[in-house]
Every structure is written in C-alpha cells, then in structure tokens.
Enzyme design. Structure first.
Site, mmCIF file in Angstrom:
data_model
loop_
_atom_site.group_PDB
_atom_site.id
_atom_site.type_symbol
_atom_site.label_atom_id
_atom_site.label_comp_id
_atom_site.label_asym_id
_atom_site.label_seq_id
_atom_site.Cartn_x
_atom_site.Cartn_y
_atom_site.Cartn_z
ATOM 1 C CG ASN A 261 6.687 7.084 -1.509
ATOM 2 O OD1 ASN A 261 6.372 6.073 -1.773
ATOM 3 N ND2 ASN A 261 6.461 8.464 -2.115
ATOM 4 C CB ILE B 139 -0.540 2.627 -7.217
ATOM 5 C CG1 ILE B 139 -0.168 1.358 -6.642
ATOM 6 C CG2 ILE B 139 -1.758 3.479 -6.596
ATOM 7 C CD1 ILE B 139 -1.614 0.464 -5.905
ATOM 8 C CE1 TYR C 144 10.760 1.450 -9.458
ATOM 9 C CE2 TYR C 144 9.505 -0.357 -9.963
ATOM 10 C CZ TYR C 144 9.704 0.826 -9.352
ATOM 11 O OH TYR C 144 8.755 0.949 -8.514
#
Length: 268
Positions: free
Chosen positions: A90, A191, A158
């Site tokens: 993660n 999120i 990214y």
C-alpha cells in the site's frame, strides 16, 4: 468475524488512511497483522489499538525505498507469526510540486516514485511469495490508482508508476497462480484520507463531485473492505484483476455533467 481467521497479514503504509483501515479490518476478521510504516510511532499506535480491540498486531518500521528493509519486514513477520498469507502493498505517493508534465517534471522525482511506488511493490512480492508458497498459498493486494487509467495535466510519474503496478499485478498472478498465489490490485479514486482532507481544497472537491456518479466521496474503509474481500477465500477465484473503487468518477462520458447543466439552464 472470521473471514481471514489465523491468516498472517502485512500491511505497508499501515499507519494512516487506506493502510490503517485495511489493517484494522483484517485484524477484526481474525488476521494477525504486521502494521508497517515509515512512521514507526504511528504504526505502533495502530497496532496497540488493534490489540486493545481484541486483535493481534505488531508494528514494523519500513522505508519502502530500501529493498533490504522490505525483506527484513517480511522475514520478521514470518519469524514472529510462523507464516505469511496476505500482503497488502500500500505504500506510495507523489510530490505535486515536482511531478509535473513530461517537459517540466523533476527527473529525480520520477526516479523516486519508480522506486517507492513500483519497485517496492515488486520487491514485496518477490520476498513474500516463497513464504506464501510454503504456507500453501496466499493473496497479494497492491494499491494502484485511477491515475493508471487516465491521462492528466500533471502527476506524470504517479500515473506511470501506478499503471506499472496494474500490469505487475497481472504478471505475478500469471506466474504464481499454479502455486495458489492470487494477486490483485485496488485502484482508488478520490478517498477522504486525512492527507486528502488536509491538502485538497473545497473547490477541487467540488470538481470531483461534479463528475462522480455517486453523490459522495470515498472513505478509507471503502478501500479497506475491498482489500479484506480480496484477502479472503470469498475471492478465491479472482486473480490478476484491478478493482476500481472510485464512485463512478470515470465511467461516464465526460461531457455528461456539462450537458445536464446546459439542459437545466434551457429548462429554466
């Protein structure tokens, strides 16, 4: 309460946000969890909270840019709990001040993200898989991003690193499926992690809301529950997939919100 009972799990970046939600949910369903993070004090706090809630957890320091520490983290988990069944890769991130368009991107930032966002995932798989095979199988869940599936004006590194994670997930699933290793990824949209709340302005939140199919944003637990599902035997016939958890932000024709606004203007 027993979806991953007696499984041993490692969650990297487990001290906050998506990682924290994943670690707590896995522990609540019976897993023994190693909470690994660069912020060891925060990881220790999460592990302590899990134990106070009746779960089993330990903290570990992890600098995802250091391959030796990745191996040490995995070996420590096996030494402490006897085996390894679940790995949640993660760790990731970017520096928006340096991760710009292709012409203006900082090359050192490109290399840093390739190392932290992609190489760390590969190394986690590399060192975890032999232990999982010895345990009779396992589940690897990689955190990708919706940035892997769409172009953007900035965040070039990214997007590229997360696209690499998506395909690396397929390769691991293909290469080790016969050894009962499943490998899947989760691609979050926006999120509402503490970092997102701290750094994303209300104006930007409104832009995301305009293009979401659902009338709300995601929470860390939305990703955590997806991780829990993929870690459990409920997902035993799912591998090589990337599940997009993004509120329908990317599913529609991008002109729909503008056409709806135009239609409402004419109606009035």
């Amino acid at each position: 309460m027993n979806r991953v009972r007696d499984k041993v799990a490692i969650v990297t970046g487990g001290a906050s946000g998506i990682g924290l939600a994943s670690a707590k949910l896995l522990a609540s369903e019976g897993a023994k969890v190693i909470v690994a993070d660069f912020n060891l004090e925060a990881a220790q706090k999460v592990a302590r909270e899990i134990r106070q809630a009746g779960g089993v957890a330990e903290a570990a320091f992890l600098n995802a840019a250091d391959g030796d520490l990745i191996k040490e983290m995995i070996d420590t988990a096996v030494e402490k709990f006897g085996s390894l069944h679940i790995l949640v890769n993660n760790v990731g991130g970017n520096n928006p001040q340096k991760d710009l368009d292709v012409v203006n991107i900082d090359i050192e930032e490109w290399d840093r993200q390739m190392n932290v966002n992609t190489k760390s995932v590969m190394l986690g798989c590399k060192y975890a898989i032999p232990h999982m095979i010895a345990a009779g199988g396992g589940s690897i869940i990689n955190t990708a991003s919706m940035a892997a599936f769409a172009g953007d004006a900035v965040r070039t590194a990214y997007g590229a690193t997360k696209a690499a994670v998506v395909n690396l997930t397929r390769y691991v699933a293909t290469q080790y499926g016969h050894q009962r290793i499943r490998c899947n990824a989760v691609a979050p949209g926006l999120i509402l992690t503490p970092a997102a709340k701290a750094h994303i302005s209300p104006e930007v939140m409104d832009i995301f809301s305009k293009y979401n199919a659902l009338p709300y944003h995601g929470e860390p637990e939305d990703i955590g529950y997806t991780v829990l599902f993929l870690a459990s035997d409920e997902a035993k016939f799912i591998t090589g997939q990337t599940i997009q958890v993004e509120g329908g932000h990317y599913i529609g024709n991008p002109t729909v919100p503008d056409f709806l606004s135009l239609a409402n203007t004419h109606a009035n």
